[in-house]
Design a protein around this motif. Structure first.
Motif, PDB file in Angstrom:
ATOM      1  N   ALA A   1       5.719   4.842   6.418  1.00 17.67           N
ATOM      2  CA  ALA A   1       7.013   4.272   6.802  1.00 17.67           C
ATOM      3  C   ALA A   1       8.148   5.226   6.472  1.00 17.67           C
ATOM      4  O   ALA A   1       9.111   5.368   7.242  1.00 17.67           O
ATOM      5  CB  ALA A   1       7.223   2.937   6.080  1.00 17.67           C
ATOM      6  N   ALA A   2       8.034   5.890   5.328  1.00 19.21           N
ATOM      7  CA  ALA A   2       9.041   6.884   4.941  1.00 19.21           C
ATOM      8  C   ALA A   2       9.098   8.011   5.966  1.00 19.21           C
ATOM      9  O   ALA A   2      10.179   8.477   6.353  1.00 19.21           O
ATOM     10  CB  ALA A   2       8.729   7.446   3.558  1.00 19.21           C
ATOM     11  N   GLY A   3       7.923   8.451   6.416  1.00 20.26           N
ATOM     12  CA  GLY A   3       7.875   9.491   7.438  1.00 20.26           C
ATOM     13  C   GLY A   3       8.516   9.043   8.733  1.00 20.26           C
ATOM     14  O   GLY A   3       9.220   9.816   9.409  1.00 20.26           O
TER      15      GLY A   3
ATOM     16  N   LEU B   1       6.137   7.371  -5.800  1.00 19.99           N
ATOM     17  CA  LEU B   1       5.366   6.132  -5.832  1.00 19.99           C
ATOM     18  C   LEU B   1       4.245   6.196  -6.867  1.00 19.99           C
ATOM     19  O   LEU B   1       3.862   5.160  -7.429  1.00 19.99           O
ATOM     20  CB  LEU B   1       4.774   5.842  -4.447  1.00 19.99           C
ATOM     21  CG  LEU B   1       5.736   5.308  -3.388  1.00 19.99           C
ATOM     22  CD1 LEU B   1       5.064   5.306  -2.014  1.00 19.99           C
ATOM     23  CD2 LEU B   1       6.212   3.893  -3.750  1.00 19.99           C
ATOM     24  N   SER B   2       3.718   7.385  -7.119  1.00 15.76           N
ATOM     25  CA  SER B   2       2.620   7.530  -8.077  1.00 15.76           C
ATOM     26  C   SER B   2       3.102   7.406  -9.522  1.00 15.76           C
ATOM     27  O   SER B   2       2.300   7.289 -10.445  1.00 15.76           O
ATOM     28  CB  SER B   2       1.928   8.887  -7.884  1.00 15.76           C
ATOM     29  OG  SER B   2       2.764   9.951  -8.322  1.00 15.76           O
TER      30      SER B   2
ATOM     31  N   SER C   1       0.832  -1.204   0.000  1.00 10.99           N
ATOM     32  CA  SER C   1       0.000   0.000   0.000  1.00 10.99           C
ATOM     33  C   SER C   1       0.865   1.252   0.000  1.00 10.99           C
ATOM     34  O   SER C   1       1.783   1.380   0.817  1.00 10.99           O
ATOM     35  CB  SER C   1      -0.898   0.005   1.244  1.00 10.99           C
ATOM     36  OG  SER C   1      -1.384   1.298   1.527  1.00 10.99           O
ATOM     37  N   HIS C   2       0.557   2.186  -0.887  1.00 17.01           N
ATOM     38  CA  HIS C   2       1.316   3.436  -0.937  1.00 17.01           C
ATOM     39  C   HIS C   2       1.160   4.229   0.356  1.00 17.01           C
ATOM     40  O   HIS C   2       2.118   4.869   0.816  1.00 17.01           O
ATOM     41  CB  HIS C   2       0.877   4.275  -2.138  1.00 17.01           C
ATOM     42  CG  HIS C   2       1.390   3.746  -3.444  1.00 17.01           C
ATOM     43  ND1 HIS C   2       1.273   4.418  -4.639  1.00 17.01           N
ATOM     44  CD2 HIS C   2       2.035   2.585  -3.734  1.00 17.01           C
ATOM     45  CE1 HIS C   2       1.824   3.705  -5.608  1.00 17.01           C
ATOM     46  NE2 HIS C   2       2.277   2.582  -5.088  1.00 17.01           N
ATOM     47  N   ASP C   3      -0.014   4.195   0.947  1.00 10.41           N
ATOM     48  CA  ASP C   3      -0.215   4.923   2.209  1.00 10.41           C
ATOM     49  C   ASP C   3       0.699   4.379   3.303  1.00 10.41           C
ATOM     50  O   ASP C   3       1.295   5.143   4.072  1.00 10.41           O
ATOM     51  CB  ASP C   3      -1.679   4.823   2.653  1.00 10.41           C
ATOM     52  CG  ASP C   3      -2.608   5.681   1.808  1.00 10.41           C
ATOM     53  OD1 ASP C   3      -2.119   6.623   1.154  1.00 10.41           O
ATOM     54  OD2 ASP C   3      -3.821   5.391   1.800  1.00 10.41           O
ATOM     55  N   VAL C   4       0.823   3.067   3.379  1.00  3.54           N
ATOM     56  CA  VAL C   4       1.696   2.443   4.384  1.00  3.54           C
ATOM     57  C   VAL C   4       3.149   2.795   4.098  1.00  3.54           C
ATOM     58  O   VAL C   4       3.918   3.122   5.012  1.00  3.54           O
ATOM     59  CB  VAL C   4       1.500   0.914   4.399  1.00  3.54           C
ATOM     60  CG1 VAL C   4       2.586   0.235   5.249  1.00  3.54           C
ATOM     61  CG2 VAL C   4       0.119   0.557   4.927  1.00  3.54           C
TER      62      VAL C   4
END
Length: 215
Positions: A138-140, A153-154, A131-134
């Motif tokens: 994680a990057a944050g 990611l997009s 998931s891109h949100d996850v």
């Protein structure tokens, strides 16, 4: 000494291998060792949205064998402080995007930390690392710029590069992970014990020092 670790983010033995590697680096001190994580997709055919993990594992191993494998992994995980929670994992994701994030984390100077974050979120918290949100979250956590990560990611940034690196790993004979590639010459496969890794580090670094002294 350059140490390339070839790994997949959904490989439990790679998580165990990372914990042992971290222990080895702490025991050794890490001086003179450059660590880089490299991609390997155990199953690149998984669709972008992932598949049901229970169904996937039972199809791959059979129900009883899958249970036995899980129990063995949990035992080894406990020994290095990992609480594997396979019961929380709903999906087996395609790992391409997680490998892209790990590559960008290398540029941001937090690659080893990012690998650990993704392993923990997937194996101990049951999060969908496809998931891109996850992945942005994680990057944050690792201190990366989340707006840049979300934008990358997009797009298709570095997809071809990850695929090429995966192909190169197979071309040099890597069939299982984790695998450790030392100075682009020697390959050691499997989640090695910390003491084994330290002995290897000492031997190779001593050899490099002798070669440097000899001119």
């Amino acid at each position: 000494m350059k140490l390339d670790v070839v790994s997949d983010t959904v490989c439990p033995w790679c998580y165990i291998g990372k914990k042992r590697l971290d222990q080895a680096l702490e025991m050794h001190g890490g001086e003179g060792i450059t660590l880089v994580w490299r991609p390997f997709q155990l199953d690149a055919t998984i669709p972008a949205g992932g598949v049901d993990r229970k169904t996937y594992m039972e199809k791959k191993f059979g129900a009883e064998r899958a249970k036995e494998v899980g129990n063995t992994i949990r035992e080894f995980g406990n020994a290095v402080g990992i609480d594997f929670r396979f019961d929380l994992i709903g999906k087996s994701p395609n790992t391409m995007d997680s490998h892209r994030l790990i590559r960008w984390a290398g540029t941001a100077g937090c690659q080893n930390e990012m690998v650990g974050i993704l392993f923990r979120r997937y194996f101990e918290q049951g999060e969908d690392i496809g998931s891109h949100d996850v992945l942005v979250d994680a990057a944050g956590e690792a201190g990366m710029d989340t707006d840049i990560v979300r934008d990358l990611l997009s797009k298709d940034a570095d997809r071809d590069l990850i695929a090429r690196e995966d192909a190169v790993a197979r071309e040099i004979g890597i069939q299982g992970v984790p695998s450790f590639v030392i100075n682009s010459q020697w390959v050691v496969t499997g989640a090695q014990e910390p003491e084994t890794l330290v002995r290897m580090f000492n031997k190779l670094l001593a050899r490099e020092a002798e070669q440097a002294a000899a001119g």
